[in-house]
Write an enzyme that holds these catalytic residues in place. Structure first.
Site, mmCIF file in Angstrom:
data_model
loop_
_atom_site.group_PDB
_atom_site.id
_atom_site.type_symbol
_atom_site.label_atom_id
_atom_site.label_comp_id
_atom_site.label_asym_id
_atom_site.label_seq_id
_atom_site.Cartn_x
_atom_site.Cartn_y
_atom_site.Cartn_z
ATOM 1 N N GLY A 1 48.702 51.085 18.751
ATOM 2 C CA GLY A 1 48.276 51.263 19.954
ATOM 3 C C GLY A 1 48.883 52.964 20.202
ATOM 4 O O GLY A 1 49.385 53.619 19.174
ATOM 5 N N GLY A 2 49.239 53.065 21.436
ATOM 6 C CA GLY A 2 49.854 54.349 21.845
ATOM 7 C C GLY A 2 51.219 54.393 21.342
ATOM 8 O O GLY A 2 51.569 55.666 21.285
ATOM 9 N N GLY B 1 42.137 86.196 -0.591
ATOM 10 C CA GLY B 1 42.783 85.950 0.634
ATOM 11 C C GLY B 1 44.098 85.085 0.548
ATOM 12 O O GLY B 1 45.087 84.977 1.139
ATOM 13 N N ALA B 2 44.035 84.241 -0.582
ATOM 14 C CA ALA B 2 45.338 83.170 -0.791
ATOM 15 C C ALA B 2 46.328 84.098 -1.353
ATOM 16 O O ALA B 2 47.533 83.619 -0.941
ATOM 17 C CB ALA B 2 44.802 82.454 -1.823
HETATM 18 C C1 HXC Z 1 55.563 40.965 24.323
HETATM 19 C C2 HXC Z 1 55.287 40.184 22.025
HETATM 20 C C3 HXC Z 1 54.559 41.606 21.869
HETATM 21 C C4 HXC Z 1 54.204 42.192 22.898
HETATM 22 C C5 HXC Z 1 54.680 40.737 19.863
HETATM 23 N N1 HXC Z 1 55.276 39.739 20.962
HETATM 24 N N2 HXC Z 1 54.169 41.525 20.468
HETATM 25 N N3 HXC Z 1 55.827 40.244 23.406
HETATM 26 N N4 HXC Z 1 54.651 42.089 24.125
HETATM 27 N N5 HXC Z 1 53.579 43.590 22.962
HETATM 28 C C6 HXC Z 1 56.235 38.680 20.839
HETATM 29 C C7 HXC Z 1 55.388 37.562 20.473
HETATM 30 O O1 HXC Z 1 55.035 36.775 21.633
HETATM 31 C C8 HXC Z 1 56.322 36.542 19.562
HETATM 32 O O2 HXC Z 1 57.127 36.009 20.289
HETATM 33 C C9 HXC Z 1 57.170 37.562 18.730
HETATM 34 O O3 HXC Z 1 57.162 38.742 19.620
HETATM 35 C C10 HXC Z 1 56.735 37.804 17.289
HETATM 36 O O4 HXC Z 1 55.044 38.125 17.529
HETATM 37 P P1 HXC Z 1 54.083 37.184 16.523
HETATM 38 O O5 HXC Z 1 52.861 37.313 17.007
HETATM 39 O O6 HXC Z 1 54.651 35.605 16.391
HETATM 40 O O7 HXC Z 1 54.684 38.083 15.107
HETATM 41 P P2 HXC Z 1 53.569 38.360 14.100
HETATM 42 O O8 HXC Z 1 52.465 37.189 13.626
HETATM 43 O O9 HXC Z 1 54.241 39.071 12.945
HETATM 44 O O10 HXC Z 1 52.568 39.296 14.609
HETATM 45 C C11 HXC Z 1 52.968 40.637 15.126
HETATM 46 C C12 HXC Z 1 52.317 41.519 15.845
HETATM 47 C C13 HXC Z 1 51.705 40.682 17.148
HETATM 48 C C14 HXC Z 1 51.013 42.032 14.947
HETATM 49 C C15 HXC Z 1 52.688 42.747 16.389
HETATM 50 O O11 HXC Z 1 52.549 40.239 17.615
HETATM 51 C C16 HXC Z 1 50.650 41.434 18.152
HETATM 52 O O12 HXC Z 1 49.543 41.625 17.744
HETATM 53 N N6 HXC Z 1 51.221 41.652 18.881
HETATM 54 C C17 HXC Z 1 50.756 42.250 20.111
HETATM 55 C C18 HXC Z 1 50.304 43.932 19.972
HETATM 56 C C19 HXC Z 1 49.789 44.559 20.935
HETATM 57 O O13 HXC Z 1 48.538 44.417 21.337
HETATM 58 N N7 HXC Z 1 50.679 45.305 21.525
HETATM 59 C C20 HXC Z 1 50.125 45.987 22.746
HETATM 60 C C21 HXC Z 1 49.564 47.283 21.926
HETATM 61 S S1 HXC Z 1 48.940 48.632 23.330
HETATM 62 P P3 HXC Z 1 58.071 34.714 19.994
HETATM 63 O O14 HXC Z 1 59.021 34.146 21.334
HETATM 64 O O15 HXC Z 1 57.083 33.517 19.770
HETATM 65 O O16 HXC Z 1 59.018 34.902 18.870
HETATM 66 C C22 HXC Z 1 50.072 49.284 23.262
HETATM 67 C C23 HXC Z 1 50.101 50.694 24.249
HETATM 68 C C24 HXC Z 1 51.179 51.473 24.202
HETATM 69 O O17 HXC Z 1 51.082 49.207 22.632
HETATM 70 C C25 HXC Z 1 50.701 52.731 24.810
HETATM 71 C C26 HXC Z 1 51.690 53.709 24.901
HETATM 72 C C27 HXC Z 1 51.073 54.912 25.700
#
Ligand code: HXC
Length: 510
Positions: free
Chosen positions: A169-170, A404-405
């Site tokens: 993501g971001g 040019g290079a």
């Molecule tokens: C809160 C989160 C989290 C998140 C993971 N966890 N991502 N908690 N916010 N964004 C927590 C899970 O609930 C879990 O908690 C633990 O972290 C591990 O995650 P798992 O899913 O069990 O691990 P894994 O299977 O290895 O997968 C990792 C992952 C997946 C690929 C990162 O967790 C995932 O897809 N997370 C969401 C990613 C996402 O969509 N993020 C937002 C993106 S948008 P427990 O308690 O079970 O251990 C963004 C915008 C930024 O980031 C913008 C900036 C401008």
């Protein structure tokens, strides 16, 4: 009193456990180190001073008030690398997947502010599920606060990102604005939208590794500068890189003890250039033979291999090297190599690192894909970067410097300080055959005349002396003496001071 002291120790032990032993074990079982283990490996032993170990989030939505782990998913502080100060943050995947909350962001911002104030690099170790989903816009705001600091710190202190887990993501934009990005093979990935979104929107089926793994970003996209086998190797390489860099833009790069004669002659270089001008040779041989102890730290080794970028030391002082590589695409400039080298030149100029340019370039790569892709603008980036750079610039033309290079590759006309050529240099508008076909078009049917005309052109221009007569080449040097000549040139430029006219900032063709 004793109870209070032991309570502190208990609190510390608890904070060090992050998300708990089960999640630490899970992290290890994936071949990944924990946030704290990474910091320990990165920094000199016992040098880490932690900030904000007890910070916890303030979120009360979705039952979050019941889970408030100390540290909030990021370990921050400062320490030293070979005795020189750096600030570091390391995201802890065992705490809410290393996701970024408002307070997590505040911890990162605090050390970034201190790094800029105190003039020391920032190293960010990224292992995070992105924005803390439970916090919504507060988390997005936190990201943007980090981004703004990345921008303000750019060119002030070196910023290095190490990607050691998901970065999506971001969240990818903070590393993208730092100077160098390193990734770990098979355990890290970066993308703006993940495989599931890609499938929904474009119907493409792609794995996370293919979409944004270390190989993709070091070979195809050039987002990352290096890919390493595991966490340990990646962190060791960050330490090696930091050794080449100044702490900030007001300091010179560090001077290390060196164990190599600056006057060392390399007679093998006298035969590096093959007799046939179209036969390639390995420019890296020249780089390592010029460098102190043959030590070359290459940046973006796997991308646009027709140009080589990286750091060496001469008499213990850091020098950035940009070199055409005749082994790949005959060493021509194209979109990718121009972009790669331009960014490197600008980094060196930001941080007062002198630039050595080694030239063997037959020109820009022709073709519709290059023109449609904007080679004009991209090539201009490198031209612009060299022209604006005020650091010491020493150039050695080993063989071809066409068209040019020739101008672009740190020529005299772009304020090159020392422009050397080997006797094998050919400095001309283009190769003899191409030139003959244009200026003697009427003779094209006459094979004998073509051979004669080509020979005449070669005799006139396939040498460094026409340029030397005009002072565009300061000296024609023996290949074997390159290390000595180049070391002396840089030594004479240590007090160089050039100022560009005042401006808010330039408008490099992005
Ligand atoms: C809160 C989160 C989290 C998140 C993971 N966890 N991502 N908690 N916010 N964004 C927590 C899970 O609930 C879990 O908690 C633990 O972290 C591990 O995650 P798992 O899913 O069990 O691990 P894994 O299977 O290895 O997968 C990792 C992952 C997946 C690929 C990162 O967790 C995932 O897809 N997370 C969401 C990613 C996402 O969509 N993020 C937002 C993106 S948008 P427990 O308690 O079970 O251990 C963004 C915008 C930024 O980031 C913008 C900036 C401008």
């Amino acid at each position: 009193m004793k109870d209070i002291l032991s309570e502190l120790e208990d609190r510390r032990d608890n904070a060090r456990l992050g998300g708990g032993q089960k999640r630490i074990d899970a992290q290890h079982s994936r071949g990944k180190l924990t946030a704290r283990e990474r910091v320990e490996l990165l920094l000199d032993e016992g040098s880490f001073e932690e900030f904000d170990m007890f910070v916890s989030h303030r979120c009360t939505d979705f039952g979050m008030e019941k889970q408030r782990p100390a540290g909030d998913g990021v370990v921050t502080g400062w320490g030293t690398i070979n005795g020189r100060m750096v600030y570091v943050f390391s995201q802890d995947f065992t705490v809410f997947g290393g996701s970024l909350s408002e307070t997590h962001a505040q911890k990162i911002c605090k050390i970034m502010d201190m790094a800029v104030q105190n003039g020391a690099p920032v190293i960010g170790i990224n292992d995070s599920g992105g924005a803390r989903i439970q916090e919504g816009v507060a988390s997005l705001a936190g990201y943007a606060e980090v981004f703004q600091r990345n921008i303000m710190a750019s060119g002030v202190v070196p910023q290095i990102s190490v990607i050691m887990g998901p970065c999506a993501g971001g969240a990818v934009y903070s590393p993208a604005m730092t100077d160098f990005i390193f990734m770990v093979k098979d355990t890290s990935y970066m993308f703006v939208t993940g495989p599931d979104v890609v499938k929904t929107v474009t119907n493409e089926v792609v794995t996370a590794e293919e979409l944004g793994g270390a190989s993709t970003h070091t070979k195809k996209s050039s987002v990352a500068d290096g890919a390493f086998e595991n966490d340990v190797e990646a962190l060791a390489e960050v330490r090696r890189l930091v050794d080449f860099l100044p702490l900030n833009n007001r300091e010179k790069p560090p001077v290390r003890p060196f164990f190599d004669e600056p006057d060392r002659l390399e007679t093998s270089l006298d035969t590096l250039i093959p007799d046939n001008p179209n036969t390639p040779y390995d420019m890296k041989e020249l780089i390592t033979k010029v460098a102190d102890e043959g030590d070359f730290y290459e940046i973006q080794e796997d991308f646009a291999k027709n140009i080589i970028t990286g750091f060496i030391r001469l008499e213990g002082q850091t020098v950035g090297v940009v070199a055409n590589q005749p082994m790949i695409l005959a060493g021509c400039l194209d979109i990718d190599s121009s972009r790669k080298a331009a960014r490197f030149v600008r980094f060196c100029d930001c941080f007062e690192i002198p630039i050595l340019t080694l030239v063997d370039v037959p020109g820009f790569l022709p073709g519709t894909s290059q023109e449609y892709g904007g080679v004009i603008k991209h090539g201009a980036k490198l031209l612009f970067a060299y022209g604006e750079a005020t650091v010491p610039k020493v150039t050695v033309i080993t063989r071809k410097a066409y068209g040019g290079a020739y101008d672009v590759m740190a020529s005299k006309h772009l304020r090159g300080d020392f422009n050397y050529a080997w006797p094998t240099a050919e400095i001309a508008v283009m190769g003899a055959k191409g030139a003959t076909e244009i200026i003697h078009r009427a003779d094209l049917g006459d094979a004998e005349k073509i051979v004669q005309n080509t020979q005449d052109y070669e005799d006139r221009f396939a040498n460094p002396f026409v340029a030397a007569e005009r002072g565009f080449i300061d000296e024609v040097i023996m290949p074997q003496s390159t290390r000595r000549r180049v070391s002396r040139a840089f030594a004479s430029l240590r007090n160089k001071h050039v100022k560009n006219p005042w401006k808010k900032h330039d408008n490099i063709p992005l």
